[in-house]
Scaffold this active site. Structure first.
Site, PDB file in Angstrom:
ATOM      1  CE  LYS A 113      -2.893   2.950   2.710  1.00  0.00           C
ATOM      2  NZ  LYS A 113      -3.735   3.230   3.865  1.00  0.00           N
ATOM      3  N   GLY A 126      -8.112   9.473   8.757  1.00  0.00           N
ATOM      4  CA  GLY A 126      -8.525   9.609  10.152  1.00  0.00           C
ATOM      5  C   GLY A 126      -9.539  10.704  10.413  1.00  0.00           C
ATOM      6  CB  ALA A 166      -8.118   7.640   3.881  1.00  0.00           C
ATOM      7  N   GLY A 167     -10.927   8.187   5.237  1.00  0.00           N
ATOM      8  CA  GLY A 167     -11.983   9.180   5.357  1.00  0.00           C
ATOM      9  C   GLY A 167     -13.319   8.646   5.833  1.00  0.00           C
ATOM     10  CG  ASN A 226      -6.285   1.726  11.194  1.00  0.00           C
ATOM     11  OD1 ASN A 226      -6.851   1.228  12.173  1.00  0.00           O
ATOM     12  ND2 ASN A 226      -4.979   1.870  11.186  1.00  0.00           N
ATOM     13  CB  THR A 227      -9.259   6.145  12.167  1.00  0.00           C
ATOM     14  OG1 THR A 227      -7.881   6.260  11.832  1.00  0.00           O
ATOM     15  CG2 THR A 227      -9.514   6.938  13.439  1.00  0.00           C
TER      16      THR A 227
END
Lengths: 257, 68
Positions: free
Chosen positions: A98, A159, A185-186, A207-208
């Site tokens: 990645k 994040g 992301a986001g 992830n977050t």
């Protein structure tokens, strides 16, 4: 079977999840299981030489069940990212990466010029390159031409949990790409993941949104369901948007009329 | 012979020259869990036993940590 094919591998789950920021390793293990993900991202960092007591992340990931996807998070130049990718390949014994080249500390937005250069270098070295990039159809096309095996446009800054900021660009990227499109992301909550899939994305990486939720394991399951629901809705062909109502019940045969 | 290498960015005193395998053993690092860079070039795992680290060499030892 609706499989996601990237390079030579196929996946039944379209949700990719991270390994960072979990409240504990056991919560991460449970969240991974609840997410149904087959790919988990990991970061490459120096071993702590003076304190070897820390447990290894790999103690908590069953690599017979999950494919490790090393990232180049935190790299600010193409050289740094290429170097990190090579180390990640050696540590993980897979040629997938990645690829991240960050251009700005505050927004963590990608440096697409450096990213393109690093993609070209690593693809030439035989890597399966999955670049994290802007939600820009032009750079996605150039990354594909440079040898990317998939493109991973952001929904919003890493994040941030803001959700898909430019839905139309994600649609355009998907419409023109010949490689899979993974929104990376986001994502903040399940509807963001569902929207990404409804727009036609081939997968979502987060992830977050899971690790930072109050209940990561439950959120992981929500994300699994959202990605499945969004995918199904996309494949089912939504109705067109109309300005006015169209009745669902017959207009004839009304009582007393 | 005492020598100093650059280990993960810091000077590190050690008896050597020695192999990458010997260095990892000395540091009590499981070599199956890490990747090693020697003077900016990745050392393939099968070459840990035959790659010699000399005075002044730069060694990076990395592993996987949580990330997104």
């Amino acid at each position: 079977m609706d499989l996601l094919q990237i390079a030579e591998r196929s996946f039944s789950s379209r949700l990719f999840v991270g390994t960072g920021k979990y409240p504990s390793p056991s919560v991460m293990v449970q969240a991974h299981a609840a997410s149904g993900a087959e790919v988990v991202t990991v970061a490459v960092r120096r071993v702590n030489i003076s304190d070897r007591s820390k447990e290894s992340l790999l103690d908590y990931i069953d690599t017979s069940k999950y494919m490790l996807l090393p990232n180049t998070a935190g790299c600010y130049t193409a050289d740094e990212a290429v170097r990190t990718a090579r180390l990640g390949r050696e540590a993980g014994l897979s040629n997938w990466v990645k690829l991240e080249v960050i251009g700005d500390e505050k927004t963590l937005l990608p440096d697409n010029v450096a990213l393109l250069e690093a993609t070209r270098t690593l693809a030439r070295e035989g890597f399966v390159v999955l670049p994290y990039t802007s939600d820009d159809p032009v750079i996605c096309r150039k990354l594909e031409e440079a040898g990317a095996a998939a493109v991973m446009p952001l929904g919003a800054p890493i994040g941030s949990g803001l959700g898909i900021q430019n839905a139309n660009n994600i649609r355009i990227i998907k419409d023109s790409a010949r490689v899979p499109v993974i929104v990376d992301a986001g994502v903040g909550t399940a509807s963001d993941a569902a929207l990404a899939m409804e727009l036609g994305a081939d997968g979502v990486l987060m992830n977050t949104a899971i690790a930072g939720a109050q209940h990561p394991v439950a959120m992981a399951e929500a994300m699994k369901l959202a990605v499945q629901a969004g995918r199904l809705a996309f494949q089912s062909g939504r109705i067109p948007r109309r300005m006015y109502a169209t009745a669902s019940s017959p207009v004839e045969g009304m009582v007393g009329r | 012979m005492a020598m100093t290498i650059q280990l993960n960015g810091d000077p590190f005193g050690i008896a050597g020259p020695l192999t990458v395998s010997a260095l990892l053993a000395l540091l009590e690092i499981d070599e199956r869990r890490v990747a090693v860079e020697h003077n900016l070039a990745v050392v393939k795992r099968p070459l840990f036993q035959s790659t010699i680290v000399y005075e002044g060499d730069a060694i990076e030892i990395v592993n996987f940590v949580g990330g997104g």
